[in-house]
Design an enzyme around this catalytic site. Structure first.
Site, mmCIF file in Angstrom:
data_model
loop_
_atom_site.group_PDB
_atom_site.id
_atom_site.type_symbol
_atom_site.label_atom_id
_atom_site.label_comp_id
_atom_site.label_asym_id
_atom_site.label_seq_id
_atom_site.Cartn_x
_atom_site.Cartn_y
_atom_site.Cartn_z
ATOM 1 N N ASN A 42 -2.214 15.401 -74.929
ATOM 2 C CA ASN A 42 -1.341 14.887 -75.985
ATOM 3 C C ASN A 42 -2.058 13.767 -76.716
ATOM 4 O OD1 ASN A 42 0.925 16.427 -75.493
ATOM 5 N ND2 ASN A 42 1.828 14.953 -74.079
ATOM 6 N N ARG A 53 1.729 21.283 -72.583
ATOM 7 C CA ARG A 53 0.418 21.228 -71.928
ATOM 8 C C ARG A 53 0.348 22.155 -70.707
ATOM 9 N NH1 ARG A 53 -0.506 15.271 -70.662
ATOM 10 N NH2 ARG A 53 1.718 15.503 -70.260
#
Ligand code: FE
Ligand code: MG
Ligand code: ZN
Ligand code: ZN
Lengths: 774, 329
Positions: free
Chosen positions: A36, A18
């Protein structure tokens, strides 16, 4: 201007994916978010289409070191107004949140800090970041965040906390993040359990240099270490550990430091230096045994690995005189350390500090330990490289709990393996999670370990098995454990034949589901469908079923399992089969030779087996190479070593017979019985065996009209055999499928068992659906 | 031996043989059953069919075995065995001389054990439908008041004892059957154990478990007891009594003596504080001279039987279902 939703699947959680997306999007000036979820990573970006296209490319080409993208999907979505830049959304706390990834060796960026006197983590043994460090072995539960790891006891200090929260920092959401202020610390203890004052690294090195055995706490368990160049220290370690002859692995600062003792290819170096840090088997040089006396006697290979944690690096750094610039990491150094798993008596690895002091007392002279608990035992992985690429001998640290993708989905399945080199396998949809190496299930502790692994995997993967698979042999510990589990839980039971499972394991990793394959299982013994001991089988494998096309001619096992430990008995069995039984007592020195001749003659406890492994033993027995084995696999390993050193020879003409699907090796063994030169005999055995097996397999391929052949079973650990056979079969136009993601031996059995059961379940489902339709 | 209607004379011959050999007042009444008074206490009954090849072996034969086997099953409750019933299945053509030998040996064993064979039955089957002779025996005995021996009474902390060397019977039978030269000199341990049991119970009335480790050997018996009592067990390899000849033969044969049959052995489990007195009482008896404490009962949800090996490691003593089919892959 457009907006796209991008779905990324694979190993993309807990590896800094990320923040990586955040950075790319920021650089490209794109708006949107990333988060996520239970499928992996999901992101939306809005901006110029060309810029978005470029970002998608960079997701692949610049992915973080530990990330692995299996699949990326893009679809346009409606534009949104009010864009406030790019943000990382917190994960939803839902099912299968953040996946657990394997442990990884210290990354270059962390190494640079580790050896930089100006860095706040200078010489800090627990340095890690999103690209490296402990994962699986510290995880107690999911979701994978600090409170569910063994780092829970170490609250982040302010500085570490800032790193942890900064999306642009290498330590953004690095769960084991730590520093000297807030993290674990390293200590050296003596045999009395007393903490030693002073620098634990310097003190440990001093002890190693003077010949001590030191227990060192690693990622998935303790190692026993000693100076590999100190013949007496190695002998002492062997004696205390009760490990007479089995090869010991050696750790070096880098590949360059190994160059004086072993040869390595670029592929082997790549494997050695990979973040998984397995032990890699490297070809010994002529001087290896004199330089590293007692480390790997008799065999042609030395197991070597590079440091996998800062602790190990610091030992080599200390030995190099604490150099301040990074150049030392590529320079050759003298220090080589034996690093062998601390698992006294073949029982599970020691992981706990008190346990280490207790179980390793009398073995270690000192204990280098720390206060970060190990949650999951995980042994070193062992690999080697051959012409077909890297292959496993043991799969554990650095690889578990990485999933293997099955060709299709099926009911959640738990497969429990067999007996030796055991692993278990759990499936979820089309993902198969094979556990770390559990080991031999002959001790109660290893059976507890099996139960522990099943529980832990079920927890962290959130799997509830719908069916349990075990070997057809009811007396294998795995089968008994499964029977118990089934009694307790009432789930469905499936039995799978041993060699069918070996072949299915390889078929599974190669994604073959829809077409028949020929399977060549060359193995020790496994229970056959006819109640006899199989182990040299040609199977036609298809849709969760199989047919036995043929097998090796059988040999008696004088004394059953006992014969599998004493190759001379198999030598005697061949002489008996050749009608030369009267020569047995004179030929073998063992006081048991007379009785064994008698047993063979009267067929007392001499069950027949078609096992390839026992033919290897017979060859070793007849050549006098290894009358009695000190460790499992010793005879074939020594035989291979001899054959390698001797060099290639032409196969013996008429060395085998092919009759109605049976390959008879007796003519070859008859020749070996009268060869005095063990080296030549070993070479002749390997060459003729490859020739015979190739002819046999080619004939079967022809008869069945199948052009793909799967290699399965422990005998394929023999590189000379697998290489020779692969070349011959490829020459005849067959496609060879080999075990690459799991070991070919019983370490891969559980995957094959699971895959067979899943295929059977789905075949049944389809036929049930067909019945309903008609 | 003949079979069928023409065998009337033969049947009579056999009856006479049995009557003479087993002679006792109850049998002499020639009823189809035996009636007797029962002393105070609990009655115990056990039955066992005896099938063995060869019929004659060093240390015994099927006749003595048929007495010892059932007497021991009765005795393992702590009972004094009193009476036996015997059923014979004979194969047509079985030599009468051999039968006579077996019956006489059976009579001698019963006499020595102090039990009377009080009723019985004989059938003759066609040739090929039997294996010479099968003998079923059923035993009756009485447990003295206050004795409560049962397979479910093992408790963590209890000690495990055996009365002597393991595996003698199985190895003797195998050596004889297969005519193995290296097994000569090993005799079956077949013997009636109730005398020893009486001595043990007298010293330790609170004996928890007794069982004779016959087929499947010590391993099977310990696993049975562990299951029944829901406990684990831990034995020590170095404390297992083993005859040198048996150890050697097992090594050649690839057999684990823990799994080899016994016919004159018992496993006893008692409270830790009773172990030493019990061991002493056993050693004073002729059938317990080589008795030993071999391990202890422990708590274990898995009910594992484990063994500390001579090298110090722990090994599972598995419950094996049948033959020792090879397992090494
Ligand atoms: Fe196998
Ligand atoms: Mg019985
Ligand atoms: Zn790092
Ligand atoms: Zn900190």
């Amino acid at each position: 201007m457009m907006r796209e939703r991008i779905r990324v699947r694979g190993q993309v959680q807990g590896v800094g994916f990320r923040p990586f997306v955040y950075r790319l999007a920021g650089e490209a000036g794109l708006n949107g978010w990333v988060r996520n979820d239970s499928h992996g990573v999901l992101l939306e970006v809005q901006g110029d289409p060309a810029v978005i296209g470029k970002l998608a490319e960079r997701l692949f080409s610049e992915a973080p070191p530990l990330a692995r993208i299996d699949h990326l999907e893009r679809c346009p979505v409606p534009l949104q107004g009010e864009q406030g830049g790019f943000t990382i959304h917190e994960s939803e706390r839902g099912a299968a949140d953040t996946a657990v990834t394997p442990d990884a060796a210290t990354c270059p960026a962390c190494l640079a800090e580790l050896f930089d006197p100006a860095d706040r983590r200078y010489q800090y043994p627990f340095t890690n970041c999103t690209h490296c460090g402990p994962r699986y072995t510290i995880t107690r539960a999911i979701p994978y965040d600090r409170s569910n790891t063994t780092m829970a006891a170490f609250p982040l200090c302010e500085t570490c906390g800032r790193e942890y929260r900064d999306p642009l920092d290498r330590r953004f959401h690095a769960q084991p993040n730590a520093c000297p202020v807030c993290g674990p610390s390293l200590e050296l203890y003596d045999a009395a359990g007393c903490r030693q004052n002073g620098d634990p690294i310097a003190a440990t090195l001093a002890r190693l240099k003077r010949g001590d055995v030191v227990a060192i706490k690693g990622l998935g368990g303790f190692h026993l270490a000693c100076n590999a160049r100190d013949r007496e220290a190695v002998a002492r370690l062997r004696c205390r550990k009760g490990r007479e002859a089995k090869p010991l692995a050696v750790m070096a600062a880098n590949a360059e430091s190994l160059a004086g003792c072993v040869e390595w290819t670029e592929a082997e170096k790549a494997l050695l230096t990979g973040s998984e840090r397995p032990i890699v088997l490297l070809r010994k040089r002529s001087n290896t045994d004199s330089e590293l006396a007692g480390c790997a006697p008799g065999v042609g290979w030395l197991g070597a690995m590079l440091p996998c944690t800062p602790i190990h690096y610091l030992l080599f750094h200390e030995a190099a005189g604490r150099p301040v610039d990074g150049a030392w990491l590529q320079a050759p150094w003298e220090l080589l350390l034996v690093m062998t798993s601390a698992n006294p008596g073949g029982e599970p690895l020691v992981i706990d500090n008190d346990e280490a002091l207790r179980r390793l007392s009398g073995i270690a002279d000192a204990w280098l330990m720390h206060d970060r608990p190990i949650a999951v035992r995980c042994d070193d992985s062992v690999m080697r490289v051959d012409a077909g690429g890297p292959a496993f001998i043991r799969r554990a640290r650095g690889f578990t709990p990485q999933a293997i993708s099955l060709p299709h989905t099926g009911p959640s399945t738990l497969a429990v393996g067999g007996y030796f080199k055991n692993t278990v396998c759990l499936t979820r949809g089309s993902e198969a999670f094979v556990s770390q190496h559990i080991g031999q299930l002959d001790s109660p502790a290893n059976r507890d370990f099996l139960a522990e692994v099943v529980d832990h995997l079920c927890d962290v993967l959130r799997i509830r098995p719908e069916q349990v698979v075990h070997d057809r042999h009811d007396d294998l510990p795995g089968s008994q454990w499964a029977a118990d589990y089934i009694n307790r839980t009432g789930v469905k039971r499936v039995e799978v034949q041993h060699h069918h499972a070996h072949i299915a394991a390889v078929a599974a990793e190669h994604g073959v589901a829809d077409r028949p394959l020929l399977g060549l299982a060359l193995d020790g013994v496994g229970a056959g469908d006819d109640g006899t001991a199989w182990g040299g089988e040609l199977l036609r494998v298809e849709a969760g079923g199989y047919r036995r096309f043929g097998h090796l001619s059988t040999l008696p096992l004088p004394g059953g399992d006992r014969a599998a430990r004493e190759p001379w008995r198999m030598g005697a069995a061949v002489l008996h089969r050749l009608g030369r039984g009267e020569a047995i007592p004179a030929r073998f020195e063992a006081s048991a030779a007379g009785p064994i001749a008698e047993m063979l003659q009267r067929d007392v406890n001499c069950p027949e087996t078609s096992s390839m492994g026992r033919w290897f033993d017979a060859a070793a027995g007849l050549l006098g190479v290894c009358p009695v084995m000190n460790y499992e696999g010793e005879a074939p390993m020594l035989l291979e070593g001899l054959a390698e050193r001797h060099g290639a020879v032409a196969p013996l003409s008429d060395g085998f017979r092919l009759e109605s699907g049976t390959l008879d090796l007796l003519p070859l063994l008859a020749e070996l019985a009268d060869i005095g030169d063990a080296g030549f005999g070993a070479a002749l055995f390997h060459a003729t065996l490859a020739e015979g097996l190739a002819a046999w397999a080619a004939a079967a391929a022809d008869a069945e009209g199948i052009a793909e052949i799967v290699f399965g079973g422990g005998c394929f650990l023999n590189r000379t055999l697998s290489t020779g056979l692969r070349e011959r079969l490829s020459d005849t136009g067959l496609r060879v499928l080999e075990a690459r993601r799991l070991p070919p031996n019983d370490g891969g059995l559980s995957l094959g068992q699971a895959w067979v059961a899943i295929q059977q379940a789905t075949v049944k489902e389809r036929s049930d659906a067909g019945d309903r339709r008609t | 031996l003949t079979h069928g209607s023409g065998g009337r004379a033969m049947a009579q011959l056999i009856d006479e043989l049995f009557l003479k050999a087993f002679d006792n007042p109850l049998l002499r009444q020639l009823n189809d059953q035996a009636a007797f008074d029962v002393p105070a206490g609990r009655m115990v009954m056990a039955t066992d069919s005896h099938v063995v090849t060869p019929l004659f072996f060093p240390g015994g034969d099927i006749g003595s075995l048929a007495v010892h086997g059932t007497v021991n099953d009765v005795a393992m409750s702590g009972a004094r065995p009193l009476y036996l019933a015997a059923g014979f299945i004979l194969e047509e053509g079985f030599p009468l001389g051999d039968l006579k030998r077996i019956v006489e040996s059976m009579a001698a064993a019963a006499e020595e054990a102090g039990v009377a064979i009080v009723t019985g039955d004989t059938k003759v089957v066609e040739q090929g439908k039997g294996d010479g002779v099968f003998i079923n025996t059923t035993g009756f005995g009485v447990v003295p008041p206050g004795i409560d021996i049962s397979g479910n009474r093992a408790r963590p902390g209890d000690r495990i004892l055996v009365n002597g060397t393991l595996g003698d019977h199985g190895v003797a039978i195998m050596s004889q059957r297969e005519n193995l030269s290296f097994g000569t000199g090993i005799e079956s341990d077949s013997v009636a154990l109730h005398g020893l049991v009486a001595a043990m119970v007298e010293t330790v009335p609170n004996l928890h478990c007794l069982r004779d480790p016959t087929r499947g050997g010590l391993a099977a018996t310990l696993n049975e007891l562990a299951q029944q009592s829901a406990v684990g067990m831990r034995i020590e390899e170095s404390s297992l009594p083993l005859r040198e000849g048996v150890r050697g033969a097992c090594e050649f044969l690839g057999l684990d003596p823990l799994y080899v049959a016994n016919e004159g052995k018992l496993v006893a489990i008692c409270a830790a504080e009773d172990a030493e007195p019990l061991l002493e009482a056993m050693r004073e008896h002729p059938l317990g001279r080589e008795a030993a404490i071999i391990g202890e009962v422990q708590e274990d949800p898995n009910h594992f039987v484990q063994m500390q090996t001579a090298f110090g490691g722990m090994r599972m003593v598995d419950w094996i279902s049948g033959e020792q089919l090879p397992r090494i892959c």
